[in-house]
Design a protein around this motif. Structure first.
Motif, PDB file in Angstrom:
ATOM      1  N   SER A 151       0.854  -1.358  -0.026  1.00  0.00           N
ATOM      2  CA  SER A 151       0.053  -0.007   0.153  1.00  0.00           C
ATOM      3  C   SER A 151       0.779   1.333   0.156  1.00  0.00           C
ATOM      4  N   THR A 210       2.478   1.643  -3.522  1.00  0.00           N
ATOM      5  CA  THR A 210       1.568   1.909  -4.542  1.00  0.00           C
ATOM      6  C   THR A 210       0.907   3.511  -4.419  1.00  0.00           C
ATOM      7  N   GLU A 230      -1.687   3.765  -2.524  1.00  0.00           N
ATOM      8  CA  GLU A 230      -3.141   3.512  -2.382  1.00  0.00           C
ATOM      9  C   GLU A 230      -3.446   3.161  -1.126  1.00  0.00           C
ATOM     10  N   ASP A 257      -5.589   3.754   2.424  1.00  0.00           N
ATOM     11  CA  ASP A 257      -6.977   4.000   2.936  1.00  0.00           C
ATOM     12  C   ASP A 257      -7.384   4.378   4.311  1.00  0.00           C
TER      13      ASP A 257
END
Length: 405
Positions: A150, A153, A155, A157
């Motif tokens: 995570s 990348t 990305e 959350d």
């Protein structure tokens, strides 16, 4: 008593043995007395199951493997997380002591049976905790790989902070990302031991031939000897971790304020790792910001933006003379005399302006490597931001428009 009479007697006193065992647990084990009622009840179930299974085993000694495992099946899974292996062995010892006291005088063969069975139960307990630890280790490894992926990348959350906390991350300060090659015989435990010795947290991700380490420098907790470790810079920490990487380039990204922002450091470190071969004498480890020219030439927008915002714009905002002097100095092969002749100033004036350049942006133009960085920044700044100009869509000519013309 013969075997049948002994079995019948053991079944009659099993309830009393369980009650006496629980009473002894409260008297001798402080951790048991401090437990919530629900967990004490679960421990009581384990003790009762142990006594019952001993009676069954005494009747059929061949049933040892599955009876010993059934003892711990009576407890809920949460009990493994709240009762340690040491406490479980204390529970077994107390149960055996109570049982031995109650069967004293009933024959040496019964006492030997209790000791033999307690050994089997102890081994079964160790096996249960070992399997639980192995399962937890595999889960932690998968979770760590997910967090590192995570970060790489970008990305992220809302669940990322909770996943980081589940891994036992103690760092609350700055973080950065270190990217290198995976050694043929990678010893992840050795890398973690070095990190603990330095007083930093690490997350480790192996992606084929690429090894990624996320470093978090925790704030000092006030314990003796920890403050010195916390003062280590990230390049110094990277040098200590360097032996754990394979041969090749080792790139460290710029520090960020917190682990949740580590994707910014990862993006720079990955871009630097991809172009590190462009610097023939690159040190190991090398900072990603020292590879800004190579990254910019490779089309890294972050590197282009960094060069313009950290070098060109501050110089231009401070003084146009500094920009002109730097341009001339670099174009004239870093010669003070040639620059002075071009600008019609004294060489000492050129020297003074170059020192001002270093004071404003932190880079020294007199060094060959930093001169390359500065010249790349001047070129990119002079070019300016790329502007995309849309060409007007062609007008479709119809027969009516042609006749009108």
């Amino acid at each position: 008593m013969d075997r049948e009479e002994t079995l019948a007697w053991l079944r009659r006193i099993s309830g009393d043995l369980a009650t006496a065992t629980l009473r002894r647990l409260e008297e001798s084990l402080p951790w048991y007395a401090e437990m919530p009622p629900a967990r004490r009840s679960s421990v009581g179930l384990v003790a009762q199951a142990g006594i019952t299974s001993f009676i069954q085993w005494y009747d059929d000694p061949e049933s040892t493997p599955w009876i010993a495992a059934d003892i711990f099946a009576a407890a809920p899974r949460e009990l493994l997380r709240s009762v340690s292996l040491q406490q479980t062995l204390q529970l077994i010892r107390v149960t055996v002591e109570v049982t031995e006291e109650r069967v004293a005088g009933k024959g040496e063969h019964l006492r030997e049976a209790i000791l033999l069975y307690s050994r089997e139960v102890a081994f079964a307990a160790a096996d249960v905790y070992a399997r639980a630890a192995e399962a937890r280790g595999l889960w932690d490894a998968r979770l760590e790989a997910l967090v590192v992926d995570s970060i790489l990348t970008g990305e992220t959350d809302e669940e990322l902070p909770s996943r980081i906390a589940a891994l036992g991350w103690h760092g609350h300060g700055e973080a950065c990302v270190l990217v290198g090659t995976t050694p043929p015989q990678f010893d992840v435990d050795q890398l973690r031991r070095v990190a603990r010795k330095l007083g930093v947290d690490v997350l480790i991700g192996v992606q084929g031939s690429r090894l990624v380490v996320v470093i978090g420098r925790a704030q000092p907790s006030g314990r003796p000897g920890e403050e010195a470790s916390a003062e280590l810079s990230f390049p110094e920490i990277a040098r200590q971790l360097e032996p754990g990487f394979g041969d090749g380039y080792l790139v460290i990204g710029p520090p960020v304020a917190a682990l949740v922002d580590a994707s910014q450091s990862a993006r720079a470190a990955l871009a630097g790792f991809a172009v590190a071969r462009g610097w023939r004498n690159a040190p190991r480890p090398v900072e990603a910001d020292d590879l800004l020219p190579e990254r910019a030439l490779a089309g890294d927008p972050l590197a282009r933006q960094t060069l313009v915002e950290r070098i060109y714009r501050p110089l231009l905002a401070h003084s146009a003379d500094l920009v002109a002097t730097l341009w001339s100095y670099l174009d004239n092969g870093r010669s003070l005399e040639a620059t002075a002749r071009e600008l019609f100033v004294h060489p000492n004036t050129v020297r003074y302006r170059l020192k001002r350049v270093s004071d404003v942006i932190g880079w020294d133009a007199t060094g060959p490597r930093e001169a390359l960085i500065l010249q790349t920044a001047l070129i990119l700044g002079s070019i300016g931001p790329a502007e995309v100009r849309r060409r007007p869509a062609p007008v479709r000519r119809t027969h009516a428009t042609e006749r009108s013309h």
